[in-house]
Motif scaffolding. Structure first.
Motif, mmCIF file in Angstrom:
data_model
loop_
_atom_site.group_PDB
_atom_site.id
_atom_site.type_symbol
_atom_site.label_atom_id
_atom_site.label_comp_id
_atom_site.label_asym_id
_atom_site.label_seq_id
_atom_site.Cartn_x
_atom_site.Cartn_y
_atom_site.Cartn_z
ATOM 1 N N SER A 190 0.840 -1.199 0.000
ATOM 2 C CA SER A 190 0.000 0.000 0.000
ATOM 3 C C SER A 190 0.870 1.242 0.000
ATOM 4 N N GLY A 191 0.220 2.397 -0.175
ATOM 5 C CA GLY A 191 0.903 3.666 -0.021
ATOM 6 C C GLY A 191 1.357 3.880 1.417
ATOM 7 N N ASP A 192 2.207 4.878 1.631
ATOM 8 C CA ASP A 192 2.780 5.150 2.952
ATOM 9 C C ASP A 192 1.698 5.359 4.006
ATOM 10 N N ILE A 193 1.973 4.849 5.191
ATOM 11 C CA ILE A 193 1.080 5.042 6.331
ATOM 12 C C ILE A 193 1.241 6.456 6.887
ATOM 13 N N THR A 194 0.177 6.968 7.513
ATOM 14 C CA THR A 194 0.250 8.221 8.246
ATOM 15 C C THR A 194 -0.041 7.934 9.720
ATOM 16 N N ALA A 195 0.045 8.978 10.543
ATOM 17 C CA ALA A 195 -0.248 8.807 11.964
ATOM 18 C C ALA A 195 -1.741 8.870 12.248
ATOM 19 N N SER A 196 -2.571 8.833 11.211
ATOM 20 C CA SER A 196 -4.032 8.849 11.384
ATOM 21 C C SER A 196 -4.546 7.425 11.554
ATOM 22 N N PHE A 197 -5.450 7.237 12.498
ATOM 23 C CA PHE A 197 -6.059 5.924 12.672
ATOM 24 C C PHE A 197 -7.193 5.720 11.679
ATOM 25 N N THR A 198 -8.015 6.746 11.477
ATOM 26 C CA THR A 198 -9.133 6.682 10.526
ATOM 27 C C THR A 198 -9.251 8.011 9.794
ATOM 28 N N TYR A 215 2.159 6.811 -3.600
ATOM 29 C CA TYR A 215 2.763 6.770 -2.284
ATOM 30 C C TYR A 215 2.057 7.724 -1.346
ATOM 31 N N ALA A 216 0.751 7.938 -1.581
ATOM 32 C CA ALA A 216 -0.030 8.831 -0.726
ATOM 33 C C ALA A 216 -0.246 8.214 0.641
ATOM 34 N N GLY A 217 -0.484 9.076 1.655
ATOM 35 C CA GLY A 217 -0.647 8.616 3.020
ATOM 36 C C GLY A 217 -1.946 7.874 3.241
ATOM 37 N N CYS A 218 -1.882 6.761 3.946
ATOM 38 C CA CYS A 218 -3.054 5.942 4.244
ATOM 39 C C CYS A 218 -3.148 5.726 5.757
ATOM 40 N N SER A 219 -4.359 5.722 6.268
ATOM 41 C CA SER A 219 -4.559 5.521 7.701
ATOM 42 C C SER A 219 -4.399 4.045 8.069
ATOM 43 N N VAL A 220 -4.353 3.787 9.358
ATOM 44 C CA VAL A 220 -4.270 2.418 9.864
ATOM 45 C C VAL A 220 -5.442 1.593 9.351
ATOM 46 N N THR A 221 -6.665 2.113 9.481
ATOM 47 C CA THR A 221 -7.831 1.333 9.082
ATOM 48 C C THR A 221 -7.950 1.204 7.571
ATOM 49 N N SER A 222 -7.422 2.156 6.813
ATOM 50 C CA SER A 222 -7.410 2.036 5.357
ATOM 51 C C SER A 222 -6.527 0.879 4.924
ATOM 52 N N ILE A 223 -5.344 0.780 5.509
ATOM 53 C CA ILE A 223 -4.439 -0.320 5.178
ATOM 54 C C ILE A 223 -5.037 -1.647 5.624
ATOM 55 N N ASP A 241 4.107 -6.265 3.557
ATOM 56 C CA ASP A 241 4.557 -5.199 4.452
ATOM 57 C C ASP A 241 3.495 -4.094 4.500
ATOM 58 N N MET A 242 2.881 -3.914 5.671
ATOM 59 C CA MET A 242 1.828 -2.908 5.853
ATOM 60 C C MET A 242 2.392 -1.537 6.230
ATOM 61 N N ASP A 243 3.680 -1.371 6.141
ATOM 62 C CA ASP A 243 4.425 -0.146 6.423
ATOM 63 C C ASP A 243 4.692 -0.001 7.920
ATOM 64 N N MET A 244 5.392 1.072 8.262
ATOM 65 C CA MET A 244 5.909 1.247 9.613
ATOM 66 C C MET A 244 4.808 1.431 10.648
ATOM 67 N N LEU A 245 5.156 1.136 11.894
ATOM 68 C CA LEU A 245 4.229 1.291 13.009
ATOM 69 C C LEU A 245 4.139 2.753 13.429
ATOM 70 N N GLU A 246 2.898 3.194 13.682
ATOM 71 C CA GLU A 246 2.657 4.556 14.166
ATOM 72 C C GLU A 246 2.369 4.569 15.671
ATOM 73 N N VAL A 247 2.629 3.475 16.340
ATOM 74 C CA VAL A 247 2.491 3.433 17.800
ATOM 75 C C VAL A 247 3.486 4.419 18.410
ATOM 76 N N GLY A 248 2.991 5.317 19.270
ATOM 77 C CA GLY A 248 3.853 6.321 19.871
ATOM 78 C C GLY A 248 4.018 7.564 19.018
ATOM 79 N N GLY A 250 1.816 10.648 16.841
ATOM 80 C CA GLY A 250 0.499 11.241 16.674
ATOM 81 C C GLY A 250 -0.329 11.192 17.953
ATOM 82 N N ASN A 251 -1.635 11.227 17.785
ATOM 83 C CA ASN A 251 -2.544 11.353 18.923
ATOM 84 C C ASN A 251 -3.492 10.173 19.057
ATOM 85 N N MET A 252 -3.008 8.983 18.779
ATOM 86 C CA MET A 252 -3.861 7.806 18.909
ATOM 87 C C MET A 252 -4.119 7.475 20.376
ATOM 88 N N THR A 253 -5.342 7.041 20.661
ATOM 89 C CA THR A 253 -5.663 6.569 22.005
ATOM 90 C C THR A 253 -4.959 5.240 22.261
#
Length: 389
Positions: A190-198, A215-223, A241-248, A250-253
């Motif tokens: 997929s395209g690059d992940i962003t720090a957005s969950f949805t 290579y546009a940004g995709c959210s966790v739920t999009s991927i 490969d679902m791309d890098m982890l965004e844990v830690g 952005g502002n995810m709960t």
């Protein structure tokens, strides 16, 4: 030589490590990398299995040497790469670098198109353990297919005789789950992940089979939505490969971060940390080090979970399940921003379960005793992960 990587034990389980891109982009140097390496050890990340330290775009100079070889950024890494590799190896870690299958990298540094043999030999001489190979400069070599360009580098790496994990990064372009298994130890889907969950707006492709992957940004739920279609293509040593982890990042709960990490682990994606280790701590660090969840990713059977559409409610509750070497795993995910009651029968999960089985929920660590169904309330964006025996 297309099947040679498959015979190599390298990549038998998805790779784990840290990548510089999300935190530093191309702005890092020798001192920052030393700090990161030290923190990977002191924070317990190396002990948890994160053993690759990956230098993304920015490590190399804007020009090759007079002889035509890649060289380190002479300002950021004045001593070069080999001494850095030696130091990282001395800490029990492995070092990876970034390149591109075209004339230039995404940051307009030298790509490897036409230099594959020379660059593979350089990596081997430096002692590099991992090669992330991008597709930005591929646009300048589009008369050749991604399969050809990425295979050329695979063959060059194999001829060096050094074990170098090969991470293909072409953002799902031309649907690599149909051909990537003959080339990389892992390949981006997929395209690059962003720090957005949805609710991202920059990811034009909401499904896996979309020609405008880019290579546009995709959210966790999009991927995750894309993986509903293609998890069946996951196979040992050739991981989607679902791309890098965004844990830690952005502002995810807490529940968002847990859901993100659990699905990347259970779907057998490489687990590559993107958060700055200098700022990583608290709940996010504990999520990344959760051994029960990591064990799903590193399970010897190597099988991903699959989406069980009939067991959930489209747009509200997702249910995923799969086999482990010892038992099964079941995941129940609340897609909504409010709590929901759920009821999931284990008989409906295609696991061959027709009687109560022992269940343990991995985030809480609590035993649920013997169950035949999951009856509970999920908080906003929460995922419960059950290991069944």
């Amino acid at each position: 030589m297309a099947g040679a990587i498959a015979a190599n034990p390298l990549g038998n389980t998805p790779q784990m490590g840290f990548n510089t891109w999300n935190s530093f982009k191309a702005n890092y140097d020798h001192d920052i990398i030393h700090d990161v390496a030290s923190l990977m050890v002191s924070l317990g990340l190396k002990e948890a299995g994160y053993n690759y330290l990956l230098l993304d775009e920015g490590w190399s100079d804007m020009e090759r040497t007079e002889e035509g070889s890649l060289q380190a950024n002479r300002t950021s890494f004045p001593d070069g790469i080999k001494p850095l590799v030696n130091r990282v190896h001395g800490m029990g870690l492995k070092l990876g670098l970034y390149g591109d299958s075209g004339i230039l990298t995404c940051g307009f540094r030298p790509g490897s198109w036409g230099y594959e043999e020379r660059d593979a030999i350089t990596l081997a001489e430096w002692g590099v353990d991992y090669w992330k190979y991008d597709n930005c400069g591929g646009f300048q070599a589009m008369t050749h297919t991604p399969q050809e360009r990425f295979m050329t580098m695979q063959n060059a790496l194999l001829r060096t005789g050094r074990d170098i994990l090969y991470s293909v990064c072409e953002w799902g372009f031309q649907f690599p789950w149909h051909w990537g298994g003959n080339i990389g130890h892992s390949y981006r889907m997929s395209g690059d992940i962003t720090a957005s969950f949805t609710n991202e707006t920059g990811c034009p492709c909401k499904t896996a089979y979309c020609l405008n992957t880019g290579y546009a940004g995709c959210s966790v739920t999009s991927i995750l939505r894309k993986m509903r279609e293609i998890s069946v293509y996951q196979e040992r040593s050739h991981w989607l490969d679902m791309d890098m982890l965004e844990v830690g990042v952005g502002n995810m709960t807490i529940y968002m971060q847990q859901t993100h990490f659990a699905f990347w682990a259970a779907l057998k994606s490489p687990l590559i940390i993107g958060a700055d280790p200098r700022e990583l701590g608290g709940v996010s660090l504990e999520i990344l080090k959760n051994r029960d969840i990591i064990s799903l990713n590193q399970d010897p059977l190597g099988l991903p979970v699959h989406f069980i559409g009939s067991a959930g409610v489209e747009g509200f509750i997702q249910v995923w399940a799969g086999e482990l070497e010892a038992g099964n795993v079941v995941m129940v995910f609340n897609e909504k921003s409010y709590p929901q009651d759920v009821s999931v029968s284990l008989k409906d999960l295609n696991l061959g379960i027709d009687h109560p089985v022992r269940a343990r929920e991995l985030w809480s660590g609590e035993s649920w005793g013997k169950i035949s169904s999951v009856e509970t309330t999920l908080e906003a964006y929460q995922t419960l992960v059950f290991r069944l025996a």
